[in-house]
Motif scaffolding. Structure first.
Motif, PDB file in Angstrom:
ATOM      1  N   LEU A 152     -12.619  59.708 -56.971  1.00 13.11           N
ATOM      2  CA  LEU A 152     -13.252  59.070 -55.824  1.00 13.11           C
ATOM      3  C   LEU A 152     -14.723  58.776 -56.117  1.00 13.11           C
ATOM      4  O   LEU A 152     -15.219  57.686 -55.823  1.00 13.11           O
ATOM      5  CB  LEU A 152     -13.128  59.956 -54.580  1.00 13.11           C
ATOM      6  CG  LEU A 152     -13.809  59.422 -53.320  1.00 13.11           C
ATOM      7  CD1 LEU A 152     -13.164  58.127 -52.869  1.00 13.11           C
ATOM      8  CD2 LEU A 152     -13.772  60.465 -52.231  1.00 13.11           C
ATOM      9  N   GLY A 153     -15.420  59.739 -56.702  1.00 14.72           N
ATOM     10  CA  GLY A 153     -16.818  59.509 -57.077  1.00 14.72           C
ATOM     11  C   GLY A 153     -16.965  58.384 -58.081  1.00 14.72           C
ATOM     12  O   GLY A 153     -17.850  57.523 -57.957  1.00 14.72           O
ATOM     13  N   VAL A 154     -16.092  58.363 -59.077  1.00 15.15           N
ATOM     14  CA  VAL A 154     -16.127  57.301 -60.077  1.00 15.15           C
ATOM     15  C   VAL A 154     -15.825  55.952 -59.430  1.00 15.15           C
ATOM     16  O   VAL A 154     -16.466  54.941 -59.747  1.00 15.15           O
ATOM     17  CB  VAL A 154     -15.127  57.605 -61.219  1.00 15.15           C
ATOM     18  CG1 VAL A 154     -14.955  56.405 -62.131  1.00 15.15           C
ATOM     19  CG2 VAL A 154     -15.601  58.800 -62.021  1.00 15.15           C
ATOM     20  N   ALA A 155     -14.868  55.918 -58.506  1.00 13.99           N
ATOM     21  CA  ALA A 155     -14.508  54.661 -57.846  1.00 13.99           C
ATOM     22  C   ALA A 155     -15.671  54.120 -57.026  1.00 13.99           C
ATOM     23  O   ALA A 155     -15.930  52.909 -57.022  1.00 13.99           O
ATOM     24  CB  ALA A 155     -13.284  54.870 -56.964  1.00 13.99           C
ATOM     25  N   ILE A 156     -16.370  54.999 -56.321  1.00 13.82           N
ATOM     26  CA  ILE A 156     -17.504  54.550 -55.510  1.00 13.82           C
ATOM     27  C   ILE A 156     -18.623  54.025 -56.397  1.00 13.82           C
ATOM     28  O   ILE A 156     -19.165  52.935 -56.166  1.00 13.82           O
ATOM     29  CB  ILE A 156     -17.992  55.697 -54.598  1.00 13.82           C
ATOM     30  CG1 ILE A 156     -16.933  55.986 -53.531  1.00 13.82           C
ATOM     31  CG2 ILE A 156     -19.327  55.352 -53.962  1.00 13.82           C
ATOM     32  CD1 ILE A 156     -17.199  57.230 -52.728  1.00 13.82           C
ATOM     33  N   VAL A 157     -18.959  54.776 -57.441  1.00  9.12           N
ATOM     34  CA  VAL A 157     -20.024  54.340 -58.350  1.00  9.12           C
ATOM     35  C   VAL A 157     -19.630  53.041 -59.048  1.00  9.12           C
ATOM     36  O   VAL A 157     -20.424  52.097 -59.144  1.00  9.12           O
ATOM     37  CB  VAL A 157     -20.345  55.452 -59.379  1.00  9.12           C
ATOM     38  CG1 VAL A 157     -21.255  54.933 -60.473  1.00  9.12           C
ATOM     39  CG2 VAL A 157     -20.969  56.635 -58.677  1.00  9.12           C
ATOM     40  N   TYR A 158     -18.395  52.952 -59.497  1.00  8.40           N
ATOM     41  CA  TYR A 158     -17.928  51.755 -60.191  1.00  8.40           C
ATOM     42  C   TYR A 158     -17.920  50.550 -59.251  1.00  8.40           C
ATOM     43  O   TYR A 158     -18.310  49.446 -59.644  1.00  8.40           O
ATOM     44  CB  TYR A 158     -16.527  51.988 -60.749  1.00  8.40           C
ATOM     45  CG  TYR A 158     -15.979  50.818 -61.517  1.00  8.40           C
ATOM     46  CD1 TYR A 158     -16.333  50.603 -62.840  1.00  8.40           C
ATOM     47  CD2 TYR A 158     -15.108  49.918 -60.917  1.00  8.40           C
ATOM     48  CE1 TYR A 158     -15.838  49.527 -63.552  1.00  8.40           C
ATOM     49  CE2 TYR A 158     -14.594  48.845 -61.612  1.00  8.40           C
ATOM     50  CZ  TYR A 158     -14.969  48.648 -62.928  1.00  8.40           C
ATOM     51  OH  TYR A 158     -14.473  47.578 -63.623  1.00  8.40           O
ATOM     52  N   GLY A 159     -17.464  50.760 -58.007  1.00  4.44           N
ATOM     53  CA  GLY A 159     -17.422  49.652 -57.059  1.00  4.44           C
ATOM     54  C   GLY A 159     -18.792  49.122 -56.696  1.00  4.44           C
ATOM     55  O   GLY A 159     -18.991  47.911 -56.581  1.00  4.44           O
ATOM     56  N   ARG A 218     -19.195  45.685 -58.737  1.00  3.39           N
ATOM     57  CA  ARG A 218     -18.727  44.714 -57.736  1.00  3.39           C
ATOM     58  C   ARG A 218     -17.504  43.958 -58.244  1.00  3.39           C
ATOM     59  O   ARG A 218     -17.347  42.765 -57.974  1.00  3.39           O
ATOM     60  CB  ARG A 218     -19.845  43.744 -57.361  1.00  3.39           C
ATOM     61  CG  ARG A 218     -20.978  44.413 -56.653  1.00  3.39           C
ATOM     62  CD  ARG A 218     -21.922  43.401 -56.058  1.00  3.39           C
ATOM     63  NE  ARG A 218     -22.956  44.073 -55.297  1.00  3.39           N
ATOM     64  CZ  ARG A 218     -24.195  44.202 -55.693  1.00  3.39           C
ATOM     65  NH1 ARG A 218     -24.581  43.693 -56.833  1.00  3.39           N
ATOM     66  NH2 ARG A 218     -25.066  44.835 -54.939  1.00  3.39           N
ATOM     67  N   GLU A 219     -16.653  44.653 -58.936  1.00  6.03           N
ATOM     68  CA  GLU A 219     -15.432  44.069 -59.473  1.00  6.03           C
ATOM     69  C   GLU A 219     -14.257  44.618 -58.674  1.00  6.03           C
ATOM     70  O   GLU A 219     -14.010  45.830 -58.673  1.00  6.03           O
ATOM     71  CB  GLU A 219     -15.308  44.449 -60.957  1.00  6.03           C
ATOM     72  CG  GLU A 219     -14.302  43.649 -61.734  1.00  6.03           C
ATOM     73  CD  GLU A 219     -12.991  44.366 -61.819  1.00  6.03           C
ATOM     74  OE1 GLU A 219     -11.967  43.683 -61.709  1.00  6.03           O
ATOM     75  OE2 GLU A 219     -12.972  45.589 -61.970  1.00  6.03           O
ATOM     76  N   THR A 234     -10.212  48.742 -56.908  1.00  4.26           N
ATOM     77  CA  THR A 234      -8.955  49.014 -56.218  1.00  4.26           C
ATOM     78  C   THR A 234      -8.076  49.948 -57.035  1.00  4.26           C
ATOM     79  O   THR A 234      -7.452  50.872 -56.481  1.00  4.26           O
ATOM     80  CB  THR A 234      -8.209  47.690 -55.947  1.00  4.26           C
ATOM     81  OG1 THR A 234      -9.066  46.831 -55.209  1.00  4.26           O
ATOM     82  CG2 THR A 234      -6.933  47.927 -55.186  1.00  4.26           C
ATOM     83  N   ALA A 235      -8.007  49.738 -58.336  1.00  6.25           N
ATOM     84  CA  ALA A 235      -7.202  50.612 -59.189  1.00  6.25           C
ATOM     85  C   ALA A 235      -7.722  52.043 -59.154  1.00  6.25           C
ATOM     86  O   ALA A 235      -6.927  53.001 -59.120  1.00  6.25           O
ATOM     87  CB  ALA A 235      -7.197  50.078 -60.618  1.00  6.25           C
ATOM     88  N   LEU A 236      -9.023  52.215 -59.145  1.00  7.96           N
ATOM     89  CA  LEU A 236      -9.579  53.568 -59.086  1.00  7.96           C
ATOM     90  C   LEU A 236      -9.315  54.229 -57.734  1.00  7.96           C
ATOM     91  O   LEU A 236      -9.010  55.427 -57.671  1.00  7.96           O
ATOM     92  CB  LEU A 236     -11.081  53.534 -59.380  1.00  7.96           C
ATOM     93  CG  LEU A 236     -11.440  53.362 -60.853  1.00  7.96           C
ATOM     94  CD1 LEU A 236     -12.919  53.080 -61.011  1.00  7.96           C
ATOM     95  CD2 LEU A 236     -11.048  54.589 -61.639  1.00  7.96           C
ATOM     96  N   PHE A 237      -9.398  53.473 -56.646  1.00  5.34           N
ATOM     97  CA  PHE A 237      -9.072  54.052 -55.339  1.00  5.34           C
ATOM     98  C   PHE A 237      -7.586  54.399 -55.240  1.00  5.34           C
ATOM     99  O   PHE A 237      -7.219  55.400 -54.624  1.00  5.34           O
ATOM    100  CB  PHE A 237      -9.496  53.118 -54.206  1.00  5.34           C
ATOM    101  CG  PHE A 237     -10.942  53.242 -53.839  1.00  5.34           C
ATOM    102  CD1 PHE A 237     -11.421  54.390 -53.244  1.00  5.34           C
ATOM    103  CD2 PHE A 237     -11.825  52.211 -54.099  1.00  5.34           C
ATOM    104  CE1 PHE A 237     -12.755  54.528 -52.914  1.00  5.34           C
ATOM    105  CE2 PHE A 237     -13.157  52.325 -53.768  1.00  5.34           C
ATOM    106  CZ  PHE A 237     -13.633  53.483 -53.178  1.00  5.34           C
TER     107      PHE A 237
END
Length: 132
Positions: A16-23, A27-28, A33-36
């Motif tokens: 979840l932390g990685v998904a938020i930082v990555y998003g 901005r891809e 979406t794949a990380l979430f």
């Protein structure tokens, strides 16, 4: 089983932390979406393992003073052989190739998937359980 559940929950929080930082950073939308979705999958597995660990007896892997021999013995019933996964796998492979070669290809794969599901569901309805 409880330890594995907590490990999956920790993994879910990390993803979840990685998904938020990555998003925010990239901005891809596809990778975000794949990380979430990976977060949701890890959370579901962790919840299931923790929930199941509360309902079943404590296994040898959950006790710190347990020996390796405590977990020996019969683990459960496993099917000795089955053709159903082969039929389902072949049908699924052909179904996923349907958009590549054309949607008409799905007409040939639907019976194979149906036969595979029939075999798997009614695999043990033989012998004393069989109706005549």
């Amino acid at each position: 089983m409880k330890i594995q559940g907590h490990l999956f929950n920790i993994l879910a929080v990390f993803i979840l932390g990685v998904a938020i930082v990555y998003g925010v950073w990239s901005r891809e939308p596809v990778g975000t979406t794949a990380l979430f979705l990976a977060f949701a999958l890890a959370l579901m597995i962790g919840f299931y393992l923790v929930y199941t660990a509360r309902r079943v007896d404590t296994g040898a892997q959950d006790r710190k003073e347990a020996d390796v021999a405590d977990d020996a013995g019969e683990l459960g019933f496993f099917s000795p052989h089955s053709w159903a996964p082969l039929a389902l796998g072949a049908g699924s492979m052909c179904a996923f190739l349907g958009p590549v070669f054309g949607w008409w290809f799905l007409y040939f794969t639907a019976p194979l998937i149906a036969v595979g599901l029939w075999l798997w569901v009614f695999e043990y309805y033989r012998g004393e359980n069989r109706t005549q």
